[in-house]
Design a protein around this motif. Structure first.
Motif, short mmCIF file in Angstrom:
data_model
loop_
_atom_site.label_atom_id
_atom_site.label_comp_id
_atom_site.label_asym_id
_atom_site.label_seq_id
_atom_site.Cartn_x
_atom_site.Cartn_y
_atom_site.Cartn_z
N GLY A 37 0.60 -1.47 -0.06
CA GLY A 37 0.04 0.14 -0.14
C GLY A 37 0.68 1.19 0.01
N LYS A 40 3.70 1.69 -4.45
CA LYS A 40 4.66 1.27 -5.42
C LYS A 40 4.46 1.04 -6.85
N SER A 41 3.10 0.26 -6.88
CA SER A 41 2.59 -0.04 -8.11
C SER A 41 2.04 1.08 -8.84
N THR A 42 1.52 2.04 -7.94
CA THR A 42 0.81 3.28 -8.56
C THR A 42 1.91 3.87 -9.34
#
Ligand SMILES: Nc1ncnc2c1ncn2[C@@H]1O[C@H](COP(=O)(O)OP(=O)(O)O)[C@@H](O)[C@H]1O
Ligand SMILES: [Mg+2]
Lengths: 234, 292
Positions: A37, A40-42
């Motif tokens: 959360g 990182k993926s964002t």
């Protein structure tokens, strides 16, 4: 090579990324680590054009990539291996690879495919099998292979170790690190698993709640106990 | 026994047409997860266009090619005007929109080509072929229909398995995000899919018109059969649409032959119900299960 400047991303009221600035040089691996959360993926999705950043820019070799579509960003030399199963199970191994560089001319594409098969011999062996017959580690190799088929200058890897056995993770990350040096690739590696990531990364960036809280060499971050306790939970 | 075989032979032509119509539904479903109920409306509309071309030029072949082009264009227009504005992931909204398009097309056709049912000129001999001392229940026209269907299926198979565009289409259908990340211009590929489905449906319309008549509602029953076939075949399977389509044509022919042609739609719906109970994911689907 890849310069991220004050990048922010919102999902409605949630600010997933705020003013993130990172420099990703070529020829080495830069690791972004942080808890689940952290954003990182964002960050990866914003860089590859899958989400539109609210503000800030990212440039590759001086060319701005933010605000462009994913189809165009990959043509500018930025390839993402997304989190999770990013191969297409219904297609064969070879079709998955071909897909990765479909817009390129055939000769160039075939030359890259030979290199990918050299790098991942198991993919050559299984070339005509459907991707869903592969093991987890083989599938991750295929996902990386697909990204390499675009002949990128910047390779974005979102948690490649997820769900893989430690030995396979080590193999894959060592290969990625070798790829960075040998092909002069700028690699941005995102990991929840800090120990693994910092082993191959020249520089580590710690992300917490969408903000960069520390930038340092891999060993600096690994040895900072306070930081580890506060943000990485080990 | 001879009667049984005769009924089977007699069902091949209509089976091929049902298969084509089902194929056009499957092409759209695969790429957009939408059942395009407007498909028969589009086919009806382009068949009227074909009839106008035929009346004007006197050439069935030009009419067929015209319908092919008009079908592609109409598919693209509908995708642009109706389906793109409907929000992504709003599948039920999109399905309702396709019903709206169907009704609009039928109303428009009624105004443009008034006068109810019209006959479509017979391009080839539709009488049973005389051979080896008897009349067979299959005509030259049936062979033309079967031939055109086989050519289309062959062409589509080559497109999907051998070309870059076909690979892009499959990738965009299976995983649009990975396709985009790989450089596929997904929205263009989807538009091409609507054009392709429109053309395939248009061919089905032109092929069925000479053996029925053409009116704004005359293809409604074809929708029932094509939808049944597409669902039984697994909705995303081209092979499913073709084989179940031909099979349904044969069943309809048998039912009509042994009882009454009015019973055929009921038998088709029974097949559908049986399929949904026994194998709800469809006979040819790759997927494990499907909610109905
Ligand atoms: N599509 C989305 N819509 C709304 N919130 C999201 C979405 N994706 C991620 N988030 C939120 O943004 C934050 C960062 O998520 P993410 O980038 O996936 O983190 P990480 O990859 O580091 O685990 C989380 O709070 C998450 O709940
Ligand atoms: Mg993540």
């Amino acid at each position: 090579m890849l310069t991220i400047t004050e990048l922010s991303v919102n999902y409605g009221a949630v600010q997933a990324l705020s003013n993130v600035s990172i420099e990703v040089p070529k020829g080495e691996v830069t690791a972004v680590i942080g808890a689940n959360g952290a954003g990182k993926s964002t960050l990866m999705r914003a860089l590859s054009g899958l989400v539109k950043p609210g503000s800030g820019t990212a440039t590759v070799g001086g060319v701005t990539i933010t605000g462009r579509k994913p189809e165009d960003i990959v043509r500018l030399g930025v390839a993402l291996v997304p989190e999770g199963r990013s191969t297409i199970p219904e297609l064969t191994v070879e079709e998955n690879l071909r897909l990765g560089g479909l817009w390129r001319d055939k000769a160039a594409r075939n030359a890259t495919q030979v290199q990918v098969f050299d790098l991942f011999p198991v993919l050559a062996e299984r070339r005509s099998m459907r991707a869903d017959t592969l093991s987890g580690g083989e599938r991750q190799q295929l996902a990386i292979g697909r990204a390499l088929m675009s002949e990128p200058r910047v390779l974005l890897l979102d948690e490649p170790s997820l769900g893989l056995a430690p030995l396979i993770v080590t193999q894959i990350l060592e290969l990625v690190s070798r790829l960075a040096t040998e092909s002069n690739l700028a690699v941005l590696l995102v990991e929840q698993n800090a120990v693994t990531a910092l082993r191959v990364a020249t520089t580590g960036v710690v992300l917490n709640l969408g903000k960069v809280v520390m930038v340092g060499s891999g060993s600096e971050i690994a040895s900072d106990e306070q930081l580890r306790n506060a943000y990485l939970g080990y | 026994m001879t009667t049984f075989l005769d009924y089977l032979l007699g069902g091949l032509g209509s089976g091929a047409i049902i298969a084509l119509m089902a194929l056009s539904l499957v092409l759209i479903w695969r790429s957009t997860r939408v059942v395009n109920f407007a498909q028969v409306g589009q086919a009806m509309f382009t068949t009227f266009i074909a009839l106008s071309i035929q009346t004007w030029t006197g050439s069935w072949f030009i009419a067929l090619v015209g319908a092919l082009a008009a079908g592609a264009l109409l598919g693209v227009i509908i995708q642009y005007l109706v389906l793109r504005p409907v929000k992504r992931n709003d599948t039920s909204g999109a399905i309702i929109a396709t019903f709206g398009v169907l009704i609009a097309l039928q109303a428009a056709a009624g105004m443009i080509w008034p006068g109810g049912s019209q006959a479509f000129p017979q391009p080839f001999n539709n009488a049973g072929i005389e051979f080896a001392g008897r009349v067979w229940p299959i005509s030259v026209y049936d062979f033309v229909v079967i031939g055109i269907t086989a050519l289309l299926v062959l062409g589509l198979t080559l497109l999907f398995t051998k070309t870059s565009l076909g690979l892009s289409m499959r990738a965009a259908a299976f995983n649009p995000e990975v396709a985009k990340l790989s450089g596929v211009r997904v929205s263009r590929v989807l538009t091409f899919g609507w054009a392709l489905a429109g053309s395939v449906g248009a061919v089905a319309g032109v092929l069925v018109a000479p053996v029925s008549t053409i009116s704004p509602n005359s293809f409604d029953i074809l929708l029932v059969y094509a939808f049944t076939v597409a669902v039984i075949g697994g909705l995303d399977s081209l092979i499913g649409a073709i084989s179940i389509g031909v099979f349904t044509g044969l069943v309809i022919s048998l039912v009509s032959g042994y009882s009454d042609s009015g019973n055929a739609p009921i038998v088709a719906l029974l097949l559908l119900a049986l399929n949904l109970i026994l194998k709800p994911e469809g006979v040819f689907s790759h997927h494990k299960a499907r909610s109905v």
